[in-house]
Scaffold this active site. Sequence first.
Site, PDB file in Angstrom:
ATOM      1  CG  HIS A  19      -1.200   2.752  -3.882  1.00  0.00           C
ATOM      2  ND1 HIS A  19      -0.748   1.553  -4.041  1.00  0.00           N
ATOM      3  CD2 HIS A  19      -0.854   1.996  -2.092  1.00  0.00           C
ATOM      4  CE1 HIS A  19      -0.162   0.241  -3.303  1.00  0.00           C
ATOM      5  NE2 HIS A  19      -0.435   0.898  -1.710  1.00  0.00           N
ATOM      6  CE  LYS A  43       5.303  -6.233   1.102  1.00  0.00           C
ATOM      7  NZ  LYS A  43       4.597  -4.913   1.079  1.00  0.00           N
ATOM      8  NE  ARG A  92      -4.721  -2.371   3.219  1.00  0.00           N
ATOM      9  CZ  ARG A  92      -3.970  -3.449   2.575  1.00  0.00           C
ATOM     10  NH1 ARG A  92      -3.689  -3.757   0.995  1.00  0.00           N
ATOM     11  NH2 ARG A  92      -2.913  -3.410   3.555  1.00  0.00           N
ATOM     12  CB  SER A 130       0.230  -4.382  -4.066  1.00  0.00           C
ATOM     13  OG  SER A 130      -0.385  -2.175  -4.339  1.00  0.00           O
TER      14      SER A 130
END
Length: 161
Positions: A19, A43, A92, A130
Amino acid sequence: MNRKIAVYPGSFDPLTFGHLDIINRAMTIFDEVIIAVTRNSKKDPLFTVEERVGLIKAAMKENSRAKVDTFEGLLIDYVHANKAKVIIRGLRAISDFEYELQMAQINRNIAKDVETVFLMTSVFYSFLSSSVVKEVSSLNGPVDGLVPPIVKKALDAKFGR
Ligand code: PNS
């Protein structure tokens, strides 16, 4: 003056060096970058929104062009309220693409005046998320070099170390 403001939204549960890499690179393109932590994450978060905001603020160097904030509801509403024109997202691997494409397209469907700009994550952090950080840390594995030291400390505390 027409300041170029970008919003970098996400869960940031917790902030990683991936990040921070995106934030630092966005800062070279935009006049102001607002790191916006969602309050309505689907989440089940490890850190509260306030803890996540605190960690981002602590990990970032003092910078008048970067702001850390939270948002609730539609991202596009938050972007408009902050007079921003751009949403930043990090990409990514190809596995991110479908989700990100869908999100960019639905946001574009809601508002034609906001563009999503993707920054490719540095190859060094391309495996980093994460979720993997939380998993490794929960199992007492090493996360040095993946998250700022303050985040590592917070993970240790969460997992009772
Ligand atoms: O870090 P994440 O969890 O991938 O971030 C996802 C986030 C917060 C950017 C996304 O879920 C979002 O924008 N939520 C706000 C609600 C919204 O605007 N939904 C419509 C676009 S998907």
